[in-house]
Design a protein around this motif. Structure first.
Motif, PDB file in Angstrom:
ATOM      1  N   ARG A 141       0.852  -1.192   0.000  1.00  0.00           N
ATOM      2  CA  ARG A 141       0.000   0.000   0.000  1.00  0.00           C
ATOM      3  C   ARG A 141       0.884   1.236   0.000  1.00  0.00           C
ATOM      4  O   ARG A 141       1.654   1.462   0.926  1.00  0.00           O
ATOM      5  CB  ARG A 141      -0.896   0.005   1.241  1.00  0.00           C
ATOM      6  N   SER A 142       0.786   2.033  -1.066  1.00  0.00           N
ATOM      7  CA  SER A 142       1.601   3.243  -1.221  1.00  0.00           C
ATOM      8  C   SER A 142       0.694   4.469  -1.251  1.00  0.00           C
ATOM      9  O   SER A 142      -0.363   4.453  -1.887  1.00  0.00           O
ATOM     10  CB  SER A 142       2.430   3.183  -2.515  1.00  0.00           C
ATOM     11  N   VAL A 143       1.108   5.526  -0.568  1.00  0.00           N
ATOM     12  CA  VAL A 143       0.348   6.771  -0.519  1.00  0.00           C
ATOM     13  C   VAL A 143       1.098   7.832  -1.323  1.00  0.00           C
ATOM     14  O   VAL A 143       2.318   7.985  -1.173  1.00  0.00           O
ATOM     15  CB  VAL A 143       0.130   7.242   0.936  1.00  0.00           C
ATOM     16  N   GLU A 144       0.384   8.558  -2.163  1.00  0.00           N
ATOM     17  CA  GLU A 144       0.981   9.624  -2.968  1.00  0.00           C
ATOM     18  C   GLU A 144       0.158  10.899  -2.801  1.00  0.00           C
ATOM     19  O   GLU A 144      -1.089  10.863  -2.776  1.00  0.00           O
ATOM     20  CB  GLU A 144       1.043   9.220  -4.444  1.00  0.00           C
ATOM     21  N   VAL A 202       4.632   9.702  -0.520  1.00  0.00           N
ATOM     22  CA  VAL A 202       4.820  10.205   0.852  1.00  0.00           C
ATOM     23  C   VAL A 202       4.602   9.054   1.822  1.00  0.00           C
ATOM     24  O   VAL A 202       3.926   8.055   1.511  1.00  0.00           O
ATOM     25  CB  VAL A 202       3.850  11.355   1.177  1.00  0.00           C
ATOM     26  N   HIS A 203       5.156   9.208   3.027  1.00  0.00           N
ATOM     27  CA  HIS A 203       4.938   8.201   4.058  1.00  0.00           C
ATOM     28  C   HIS A 203       3.568   8.371   4.701  1.00  0.00           C
ATOM     29  O   HIS A 203       2.899   7.395   5.044  1.00  0.00           O
ATOM     30  CB  HIS A 203       6.027   8.300   5.125  1.00  0.00           C
ATOM     31  N   GLU A 204       3.121   9.619   4.851  1.00  0.00           N
ATOM     32  CA  GLU A 204       1.853   9.883   5.541  1.00  0.00           C
ATOM     33  C   GLU A 204       1.145  11.053   4.865  1.00  0.00           C
ATOM     34  O   GLU A 204       1.772  12.014   4.431  1.00  0.00           O
ATOM     35  CB  GLU A 204       2.117  10.205   7.014  1.00  0.00           C
ATOM     36  N   THR A 239       1.783   4.874   4.165  1.00  0.00           N
ATOM     37  CA  THR A 239       2.406   3.878   3.303  1.00  0.00           C
ATOM     38  C   THR A 239       2.831   2.701   4.173  1.00  0.00           C
ATOM     39  O   THR A 239       3.665   2.852   5.071  1.00  0.00           O
ATOM     40  CB  THR A 239       3.624   4.472   2.582  1.00  0.00           C
ATOM     41  N   PHE A 240       2.239   1.542   3.943  1.00  0.00           N
ATOM     42  CA  PHE A 240       2.491   0.385   4.811  1.00  0.00           C
ATOM     43  C   PHE A 240       1.960  -0.856   4.114  1.00  0.00           C
ATOM     44  O   PHE A 240       0.977  -0.790   3.366  1.00  0.00           O
ATOM     45  CB  PHE A 240       1.783   0.573   6.154  1.00  0.00           C
ATOM     46  N   ASP A 241       2.613  -1.995   4.337  1.00  0.00           N
ATOM     47  CA  ASP A 241       2.179  -3.241   3.714  1.00  0.00           C
ATOM     48  C   ASP A 241       1.076  -3.903   4.538  1.00  0.00           C
ATOM     49  O   ASP A 241       1.193  -4.025   5.759  1.00  0.00           O
ATOM     50  CB  ASP A 241       3.348  -4.210   3.563  1.00  0.00           C
ATOM     51  N   GLU A 242       0.043  -4.356   3.839  1.00  0.00           N
ATOM     52  CA  GLU A 242      -1.004  -5.156   4.456  1.00  0.00           C
ATOM     53  C   GLU A 242      -0.829  -6.597   3.983  1.00  0.00           C
ATOM     54  O   GLU A 242       0.196  -6.939   3.391  1.00  0.00           O
ATOM     55  CB  GLU A 242      -2.379  -4.621   4.059  1.00  0.00           C
TER      56      GLU A 242
END
Length: 448
Positions: A81-84, A94-96, A106-109
């Motif tokens: 899961r990536s956040v942009e 971005v991280h958050e 941004t974190f893996d599920e």
């Protein structure tokens, strides 16, 4: 799904998510930055770590000539899961990203995967069977829309393909009762061949927390942990690599095996007091519950954004009724004391049925002396205790006749004039004299 398989699945779910996300359930916590520790089967081309690409389960079936094996491979599939953030006509990773009251990280599920196969055991005796496991990749994008309606960013989720195989075989085992050895090899056969790729990339093509549920109709499994003596030589020939098969279901049932990446005992169970999945199935629910309640509002916000399951956990802990919280504190599993053999110590008179201090007697000057007899003390010259001079001539009551290991008799007594005699008697604290160091007294004699 059969009842034994349903019971087994509850335990298997705990195995599936053991260590998935650890307290304090936040992406920034150090313990959640190195993830996926149990049951990882990496692509065979990935050799940067010592993690295996396959597992092997061998177990024994009794009376399985007409049996049918039901195999269920279960594992987690990493979902990146990536956040942009929206920037002009483009996107910036971005991280958050915070939008209104919501936070995106941004974190893996992980996504649960399950593959089933049903094979008659007789077919496995003829030839090994292969069950292909092909999980296709996918890609999705979800926009992050602000309360004003403006698109502030997007969340990209992606699964990479996973390619594995179940290789299932069986062979008869020499010995009584027609034992059959069932063999299941789980292999990651993904052709991915990286060059100096990081572990995070390999995990995206790996089977995470991989385990097997094996059920059988028309036969019974033999416990590998506590086999009957006649089956022990056959059990010792079973090879189990990167997995640990145990019997599951209600105690006494032998129709389902869980081949787990963590060590378990036969017939493991989930405590009925457990309120839900805390991802630390081998920890204490009460401790994790209390610790989760101590999280600050900011920590809860991050935990909710870390993973949807973490968000459910935070809600579950916060809404737990008081009666369920009390149940977490402890429970009595057995009302009766466990049966056990009681052995009397060698130094206890009860260890020797030929002696009885309460009823034994000894003849002194032609008079039978036993418990309750009155005697006058006459310490002999062989005694070296200076305190004995104060006991000479005192009257006492015999409390027991004792025999030591050398066969010598002793009289345990209490002084008649001692105001603490009852206390000494209740505590078993006596004075000890040999039979020739006392003079028997009749009950009619008056104390002097």
């Amino acid at each position: 799904m059969t009842v034994p398989m349903e019971i087994a699945r509850k335990v298997a779910d705990a195995v599936l998510y053991e260590g998935y996300l650890l307290y304090p359930y936040r992406a920034s916590a150090a313990k959640n930055r190195v993830r996926w520790q149990f049951g990882v089967l990496v692509p065979p081309g990935f050799t940067a770590t010592s993690e295996p690409s396959a597992s092997l389960t061998e177990c024994l079936l009794e009376g399985a000539g007409e049996a049918v094996a039901h195999l269920r491979l279960r594992f987690l599939h990493v979902n990146t899961r990536s956040v942009e953030r929206a920037e002009g006509d483009g996107w910036q990773p971005v991280h958050e990203l915070r939008s209104g009251e919501a936070t995106y990280l941004t974190f893996d599920e992980a996504t649960e995967r399950e593959v089933e196969a049903t094979i008659p055991v007789l077919d496995l005796l003829d030839a090994e069977q292969t069950v292909e496991v092909l999980i296709p990749g996918d890609h999705s994008t979800r926009q992050i829309v602000a309360p004003s309606g403006e698109v502030e960013g997007r969340v990209i989720s992606e699964h990479l393909p996973v390619h594995a195989a179940l290789r299932v075989g069986a062979e008869p085992v020499a010995g009584p009762y027609g034992l059959i050895k069932l063999r299941v090899r789980v292999e990651n056969i993904d052709p991915w061949d990286p060059l100096d790729a990081p572990r995070e990339q390999a995990l995206r093509r790996s089977l995470i927390s991989a385990h097997l549920l094996i059920g059988v109709n028309g036969g019974a499994f033999v416990s590998l942990l506590d086999p009957p003596e006649w089956a022990r030589p056959s059990v010792e020939t079973c090879r189990n690599e990167n997995t640990w098969p145990v019997l599951v279901g209600e105690p006494g049932h032998r129709d389902v095996v869980l081949s787990s990446p963590i060590i378990l005992y036969d017939h493991p169970d989930i405590a009925p007091e457990s309120p839900g999945d805390l991802f630390d199935a081998t920890e204490m629910d009460e401790m994790l519950h209390l610790r989760t309640l101590t999280l600050t509002d900011e920590e809860r916000r991050e935990a909710r954004a870390t993973d949807p399951r973490a968000s459910e956990l935070i809600d579950m802990v916060g809404d737990l009724p008081s009666e369920m919280v009390e149940r977490l504190h402890g429970v009595i599993r057995y009302l009766g004391a466990p049966a056990q053999e009681v052995r009397t110590p060698w130094w206890d008179p009860g260890a020797d049925p030929t002696v009885s201090p309460d009823t034994d007697s000894v003849i002194v000057s032609g008079v039978e002396v036993a418990k309750g007899s009155r005697v006058r003390l006459a310490p002999g010259k062989r005694r070296a205790d200076a305190h004995d001079m104060f006991l000479a001539g005192r009257t006492a009551q015999v409390e027991a006749v004792l025999l030591d290991l050398d066969g010598a008799l002793h009289l345990a007594v209490t002084l008649e004039e001692d105001p603490g005699a009852d206390l000494h008697r209740s505590h078993g604290r006596f004075l000890y004299f040999a039979p020739d160091e006392v003079e028997p007294l009749g009950t009619e004699e008056v104390l002097t």
